[in-house]
Scaffold this motif. Sequence first.
Motif, PDB file in Angstrom:
ATOM      1  N   SER A 170       0.840  -1.010   0.043  1.00 22.91           N
ATOM      2  CA  SER A 170      -0.118   0.024   0.117  1.00 22.91           C
ATOM      3  C   SER A 170       0.901   1.113  -0.067  1.00 22.91           C
ATOM      4  CB  SER A 170      -0.926  -0.073   1.038  1.00 22.91           C
ATOM      5  OG  SER A 170      -0.262   0.055   2.153  1.00 22.91           O
ATOM      6  N   ALA A 171       0.292   2.472   0.179  1.00 22.78           N
ATOM      7  CA  ALA A 171       1.104   3.719   0.278  1.00 22.78           C
ATOM      8  C   ALA A 171       2.048   3.578   1.425  1.00 22.78           C
ATOM      9  CB  ALA A 171       0.204   4.715   0.097  1.00 22.78           C
ATOM     10  N   THR A 172       1.519   2.908   2.695  1.00 20.15           N
ATOM     11  CA  THR A 172       2.580   2.907   3.559  1.00 20.15           C
ATOM     12  C   THR A 172       3.160   1.739   3.945  1.00 20.15           C
ATOM     13  OG1 THR A 172       0.566   2.452   4.955  1.00 20.15           O
ATOM     14  CG2 THR A 172       0.893   4.722   4.579  1.00 20.15           C
ATOM     15  N   SER A 173       3.003   0.828   3.224  1.00 20.68           N
ATOM     16  CA  SER A 173       3.447  -0.725   3.547  1.00 20.68           C
ATOM     17  C   SER A 173       4.016  -1.133   2.102  1.00 20.68           C
ATOM     18  CB  SER A 173       2.257  -1.679   3.992  1.00 20.68           C
ATOM     19  OG  SER A 173       2.846  -2.783   4.038  1.00 20.68           O
ATOM     20  N   PHE A 174       4.965  -2.216   2.208  1.00 24.35           N
ATOM     21  CA  PHE A 174       5.854  -3.007   1.301  1.00 24.35           C
ATOM     22  C   PHE A 174       5.128  -4.218   1.132  1.00 24.35           C
ATOM     23  CE2 PHE A 174       8.808   0.634   1.901  1.00 24.35           C
ATOM     24  CZ  PHE A 174       9.097   0.833   0.509  1.00 24.35           C
ATOM     25  N   GLY A 175       4.244  -4.527   1.812  1.00 24.68           N
ATOM     26  CA  GLY A 175       3.557  -5.849   1.868  1.00 24.68           C
ATOM     27  C   GLY A 175       4.277  -6.745   2.915  1.00 24.68           C
ATOM     28  N   THR A 176       3.520  -7.647   3.152  1.00 20.78           N
ATOM     29  CA  THR A 176       3.876  -8.762   4.298  1.00 20.78           C
ATOM     30  C   THR A 176       4.853  -9.943   3.983  1.00 20.78           C
ATOM     31  OG1 THR A 176       1.830  -9.989   4.339  1.00 20.78           O
ATOM     32  CG2 THR A 176       1.887  -8.119   5.664  1.00 20.78           C
ATOM     33  N   LEU A 177       5.141 -10.054   2.674  1.00 17.22           N
ATOM     34  CA  LEU A 177       6.177 -11.172   2.164  1.00 17.22           C
ATOM     35  C   LEU A 177       7.223 -10.715   2.859  1.00 17.22           C
ATOM     36  CD1 LEU A 177       6.614 -13.452   0.367  1.00 17.22           C
ATOM     37  CD2 LEU A 177       7.463 -11.726  -1.244  1.00 17.22           C
ATOM     38  N   TRP A 178       7.790  -9.399   3.176  1.00 17.82           N
ATOM     39  CA  TRP A 178       8.918  -9.152   3.961  1.00 17.82           C
ATOM     40  C   TRP A 178       9.047  -9.339   5.255  1.00 17.82           C
ATOM     41  CZ3 TRP A 178      11.274  -9.791  -0.262  1.00 17.82           C
ATOM     42  CH2 TRP A 178      10.689  -9.241  -1.518  1.00 17.82           C
TER      43      TRP A 178
END
Length: 213
Positions: A153-161
Amino acid sequence: MRILKRMAVLAFAVLALSGCTKSSISDETPAVMDENVGAGDEEIDPAKFEGDDDDETLPRDQNILIDDEPFEESMYDWDQVRHDATEVFTNTENYPQSVAFDFTADEEALTIALNWTVKADTSEAQAMEYAAELVKLFNDMVAVQSLEIENSSATSFGTLWDTFALNVKITEDGGAAILDKSYKAGEAIDLKGAESSTEAGPEEVPEDVPKKV
C-alpha cells in the motif's frame, strides 16, 4: 521197460523246457518295463520350462520404486512469479530505464534477492524510485498465490518481507550497483518512491484472482 524209460525221459524234458520258458519270460519282463518307463520320461520336453524366470515375482523387500522419494512442495510457484515479474519490470513503456530483471528465492534461508538492471544514465533518484516500486509489486505478485500475504500500500511494502529477508539491487547495465540494500525479515524498509508521478505504472492484479490456500 524201455517204453517206460522213454516216457520218463520225455516227461523230464518237457518239465525242463517249461521251466526255462518261464524263467526267460520272468527275466525279460523287467527289461520291457524299464524301456516303457524310459519312453515315458522322454515325452517331457524341457523346453516347456524355459523362460519361466521372466515371470518371477520379486520379494516385497526388493520391489522398491525409484520414485518413492518424498517430494517437498515449494512455498510458492516461483516460475510463475518470474514470468510475471519479468514481463512487468522489462516493459520499457512503463519503465524506460529498464534493461533486464532477475531474482533468486532461497526458501531454506528465507531470503529473496531482487536485481533490476537499468541503463547507465539512470540517476540515483530514479534508482530509488524503481527499487521502492520493485519491492512493492514483487510482494503483490507473490500475494496472488497466498491468502496469508497482504498486498502493498502507500504505507506498506507488503507482508512477504515479514517472512523473507530482502536484498535489492538497481544495477547499471554492464556497471556497478547504483543502489544496493539489504533488510532482515520484519525489518523496516526505508526505500522511498516518488511522492507524485504522472507516469502510468504497471497494471494491478485484480482482487478476484483466486489465491493459493
